[in-house]
Design a protein around this motif. Structure first.
Motif, PDB file in Angstrom:
ATOM      1  N   ILE A 108       0.629  -1.181   0.019  1.00  7.82           N
ATOM      2  CA  ILE A 108      -0.288  -0.033   0.313  1.00  7.82           C
ATOM      3  C   ILE A 108       0.731   1.382  -0.691  1.00  7.82           C
ATOM      4  CG2 ILE A 108      -1.739   1.326   1.026  1.00  7.82           C
ATOM      5  CD1 ILE A 108      -2.332  -1.146   2.273  1.00  7.82           C
ATOM      6  N   TYR A 109       2.448   1.166   0.812  1.00  8.65           N
ATOM      7  CA  TYR A 109       2.754   2.747   0.785  1.00  8.65           C
ATOM      8  C   TYR A 109       3.122   2.603  -0.682  1.00  8.65           C
ATOM      9  CZ  TYR A 109       6.678   5.818   3.117  1.00  8.65           C
ATOM     10  OH  TYR A 109       6.898   6.258   3.539  1.00  8.65           O
ATOM     11  N   ALA A 110       4.307   1.819  -0.969  1.00  5.26           N
ATOM     12  CA  ALA A 110       4.597   1.503  -2.208  1.00  5.26           C
ATOM     13  C   ALA A 110       3.457   1.987  -3.038  1.00  5.26           C
ATOM     14  CB  ALA A 110       5.278   0.434  -2.321  1.00  5.26           C
ATOM     15  N   TYR A 111       2.838   1.770  -3.408  1.00  4.84           N
ATOM     16  CA  TYR A 111       1.066   2.365  -3.690  1.00  4.84           C
ATOM     17  C   TYR A 111       1.163   4.047  -3.762  1.00  4.84           C
ATOM     18  CZ  TYR A 111      -3.344   2.890  -6.089  1.00  4.84           C
ATOM     19  OH  TYR A 111      -4.180   3.649  -7.747  1.00  4.84           O
ATOM     20  N   LEU A 113       3.208   5.866  -2.776  1.00  3.41           N
ATOM     21  CA  LEU A 113       4.746   6.757  -3.121  1.00  3.41           C
ATOM     22  C   LEU A 113       5.069   6.460  -4.788  1.00  3.41           C
ATOM     23  CD1 LEU A 113       7.048   5.161  -0.665  1.00  3.41           C
ATOM     24  CD2 LEU A 113       6.738   7.455  -1.043  1.00  3.41           C
ATOM     25  N   GLY A 114       4.102   5.917  -5.338  1.00  2.95           N
ATOM     26  CA  GLY A 114       4.276   5.186  -6.677  1.00  2.95           C
ATOM     27  C   GLY A 114       6.049   4.656  -7.374  1.00  2.95           C
ATOM     28  N   ALA A 115       6.036   4.065  -6.095  1.00  3.17           N
ATOM     29  CA  ALA A 115       7.371   2.290  -6.185  1.00  3.17           C
ATOM     30  C   ALA A 115       6.790   0.997  -6.864  1.00  3.17           C
ATOM     31  CB  ALA A 115       7.414   2.218  -4.505  1.00  3.17           C
ATOM     32  N   ASP A 116       7.308   1.251  -7.763  1.00  7.71           N
ATOM     33  CA  ASP A 116       6.995  -0.138  -8.246  1.00  7.71           C
ATOM     34  C   ASP A 116       7.312  -1.998  -7.784  1.00  7.71           C
ATOM     35  OD1 ASP A 116       8.787  -0.475  -9.527  1.00  7.71           O
ATOM     36  OD2 ASP A 116       8.589   0.244 -11.404  1.00  7.71           O
ATOM     37  N   THR A 117       8.523  -1.471  -6.935  1.00  5.02           N
ATOM     38  CA  THR A 117       9.107  -2.671  -6.214  1.00  5.02           C
ATOM     39  C   THR A 117       9.066  -2.602  -4.736  1.00  5.02           C
ATOM     40  OG1 THR A 117      10.959  -1.930  -8.155  1.00  5.02           O
ATOM     41  CG2 THR A 117      11.244  -3.681  -5.916  1.00  5.02           C
ATOM     42  N   LYS A 139       5.008 -15.060  -4.294  1.00  9.75           N
ATOM     43  CA  LYS A 139       4.479 -15.196  -5.657  1.00  9.75           C
ATOM     44  C   LYS A 139       3.106 -14.570  -5.536  1.00  9.75           C
ATOM     45  CE  LYS A 139       6.519 -18.326  -7.509  1.00  9.75           C
ATOM     46  NZ  LYS A 139       6.778 -19.298  -7.880  1.00  9.75           N
ATOM     47  N   ALA A 140       2.128 -15.442  -4.029  1.00  7.53           N
ATOM     48  CA  ALA A 140       1.449 -15.049  -3.959  1.00  7.53           C
ATOM     49  C   ALA A 140       0.979 -14.186  -3.804  1.00  7.53           C
ATOM     50  CB  ALA A 140       0.352 -16.226  -3.164  1.00  7.53           C
ATOM     51  N   MET A 141       2.104 -13.040  -2.917  1.00  7.51           N
ATOM     52  CA  MET A 141       1.010 -12.045  -1.827  1.00  7.51           C
ATOM     53  C   MET A 141       1.202 -10.978  -3.350  1.00  7.51           C
ATOM     54  SD  MET A 141       0.349 -12.117   0.575  1.00  7.51           S
ATOM     55  CE  MET A 141       0.765  -9.733   1.127  1.00  7.51           C
ATOM     56  N   GLN A 142       2.481 -10.739  -4.141  1.00 10.65           N
ATOM     57  CA  GLN A 142       2.714 -10.293  -5.087  1.00 10.65           C
ATOM     58  C   GLN A 142       1.258 -10.273  -6.072  1.00 10.65           C
ATOM     59  OE1 GLN A 142       6.838  -9.932  -7.639  1.00 10.65           O
ATOM     60  NE2 GLN A 142       5.296 -10.186  -9.477  1.00 10.65           N
ATOM     61  N   ASN A 143       1.438 -11.910  -6.626  1.00  9.48           N
ATOM     62  CA  ASN A 143      -0.097 -11.831  -7.685  1.00  9.48           C
ATOM     63  C   ASN A 143      -1.314 -10.373  -6.693  1.00  9.48           C
ATOM     64  OD1 ASN A 143      -1.658 -12.537  -9.590  1.00  9.48           O
ATOM     65  ND2 ASN A 143      -2.201 -14.632  -8.873  1.00  9.48           N
ATOM     66  N   ALA A 144      -1.398 -11.194  -5.381  1.00  7.83           N
ATOM     67  CA  ALA A 144      -3.036 -10.334  -4.909  1.00  7.83           C
ATOM     68  C   ALA A 144      -2.739  -9.382  -4.862  1.00  7.83           C
ATOM     69  CB  ALA A 144      -3.393 -11.080  -3.103  1.00  7.83           C
ATOM     70  N   LEU A 145      -1.464  -8.761  -4.466  1.00  9.19           N
ATOM     71  CA  LEU A 145      -1.332  -7.365  -4.094  1.00  9.19           C
ATOM     72  C   LEU A 145      -1.861  -6.216  -5.634  1.00  9.19           C
ATOM     73  CD1 LEU A 145       1.594  -7.051  -2.176  1.00  9.19           C
ATOM     74  CD2 LEU A 145      -0.820  -5.775  -1.585  1.00  9.19           C
ATOM     75  N   GLN A 147      -3.474  -7.773  -8.287  1.00  3.96           N
ATOM     76  CA  GLN A 147      -4.955  -7.441  -8.266  1.00  3.96           C
ATOM     77  C   GLN A 147      -5.717  -6.777  -7.760  1.00  3.96           C
ATOM     78  OE1 GLN A 147      -6.233  -9.991 -10.726  1.00  3.96           O
ATOM     79  NE2 GLN A 147      -4.242 -11.532 -10.871  1.00  3.96           N
ATOM     80  N   GLY A 148      -5.372  -6.660  -6.424  1.00  7.42           N
ATOM     81  CA  GLY A 148      -6.089  -5.786  -5.493  1.00  7.42           C
ATOM     82  C   GLY A 148      -5.738  -4.754  -6.301  1.00  7.42           C
ATOM     83  N   MET A 149      -5.213  -4.336  -6.498  1.00  7.77           N
ATOM     84  CA  MET A 149      -4.606  -3.138  -6.586  1.00  7.77           C
ATOM     85  C   MET A 149      -4.727  -2.358  -7.920  1.00  7.77           C
ATOM     86  SD  MET A 149      -2.427  -1.370  -3.283  1.00  7.77           S
ATOM     87  CE  MET A 149      -0.898  -2.475  -3.612  1.00  7.77           C
ATOM     88  N   ASP A 150      -4.680  -3.289  -9.385  1.00  8.49           N
ATOM     89  CA  ASP A 150      -4.545  -3.548 -10.501  1.00  8.49           C
ATOM     90  C   ASP A 150      -3.089  -2.288 -10.537  1.00  8.49           C
ATOM     91  OD1 ASP A 150      -5.761  -2.887 -12.882  1.00  8.49           O
ATOM     92  OD2 ASP A 150      -6.289  -1.568 -13.028  1.00  8.49           O
ATOM     93  N   LYS A 151      -2.310  -2.916 -10.707  1.00  8.85           N
ATOM     94  CA  LYS A 151      -1.663  -1.929 -10.318  1.00  8.85           C
ATOM     95  C   LYS A 151       0.154  -2.575 -10.145  1.00  8.85           C
ATOM     96  CE  LYS A 151       1.075   1.829  -8.839  1.00  8.85           C
ATOM     97  NZ  LYS A 151       2.790   1.449  -9.309  1.00  8.85           N
ATOM     98  N   LYS A 152       0.931  -2.849 -11.338  1.00 12.20           N
ATOM     99  CA  LYS A 152       2.588  -3.650 -11.550  1.00 12.20           C
ATOM    100  C   LYS A 152       3.318  -4.059 -10.184  1.00 12.20           C
ATOM    101  CE  LYS A 152       3.843  -5.880 -14.708  1.00 12.20           C
ATOM    102  NZ  LYS A 152       3.807  -7.438 -13.664  1.00 12.20           N
TER     103      LYS A 152
END
Ligand code: ZN
Length: 228
Positions: A108-111, A113-117, A139-145, A147-152
């Protein structure tokens, strides 16, 4: 501009990741979680290191709600840290849901800040038996985030396939062996540097360091093979 958020506890692993990130990203932000942990001195250590290493920002988040829900030797001073596994095969320092919560909040914090990593120091090789340090979980957490925030979003795990000796070799390669050895805190009893020497976290850290110092060339070659 490349930006990353590092889940930063002030311990050996996350500090190594942080120092590496500072060389790889234009802007590095740290996030540290206060969950009323047994070794809560690590929060002060993280603050000191965060300012010394000149992070773009360092957020310390209060997540003591985790302490209330998750009962573990790390969340209850009344439960001693055991070197034996529990009946379910996990160590009694396992805090259920900890990395699920931490990676969610870091995402959420990355979202914002506009950070993609998001970078985390979890490791499957010497993973202390925690299921939320495994690659499949990340990998599952990355996928969930995503999907859930519609952001790479990439959850990067530079230490996933390294053992502790190789993590020390990486610290050395980053010219930070002394800083990481003496200024980080991994010990469950809250003692900085080489720690108490007897808790499971100290034993893992100490064995890795001895292995690295006794076999530097071999371990450095192994690290190079894993292209770190
Ligand atoms: Zn210790």
């Amino acid at each position: 501009m490349s930006k990353a958020v590092v889940v930063f506890s002030g311990g050996q692993d996350s500090t190594t990741c942080l120092i590496q990130a500072l060389q790889q990203f234009d802007e590095v932000h740290g996030i540290t979680f206060d969950y009323g942990q047994r070794h809560r001195q690590e929060i002060e250590i993280a603050k000191e290191l965060g300012s010394k290493l000149k992070l773009a920002s360092h957020k310390v988040m209060d997540v003591t709600l985790l302490n209330e829900l998750a009962i573990s030797a790390l969340t209850r001073d009344s439960i001693p840290v055991s070197n034996e596994l529990m009946e379910n095969g996990l160590p009694n320092t396992f805090v259920p849901g900890r990395n699920i919560l931490f990676l969610t909040l870091a995402g959420i914090y990355a979202y914002q800040l506009g950070a993609d990593t998001v970078i985390t120091g979890v490791c499957e090789t010497d993973f202390s038996g925690y299921p939320d340090c495994r690659n499949d979980f990340v990998k599952a957490m990355q996928n969930a985030l995503e999907q859930g925030m519609d952001k790479k979003l990439t959850i990067s795990t530079p230490l996933m396939w390294l053992d502790k000796a190789e993590t020390w070799a990486l610290a050395d390669k980053l010219q930070s062996l002394d800083l990481i050895r003496h200024e980080t805190l991994t010990c469950y009893n809250g003692i900085k540097g080489d720690g108490c020497g007897t808790c499971p976290a100290c034993l893992l850290r100490k064995r890795g360091l001895e292995d690295y110092l006794n076999n530097k060339d071999t371990v450095q070659a192994q690290l190079a093979e894993k292209s770190c």
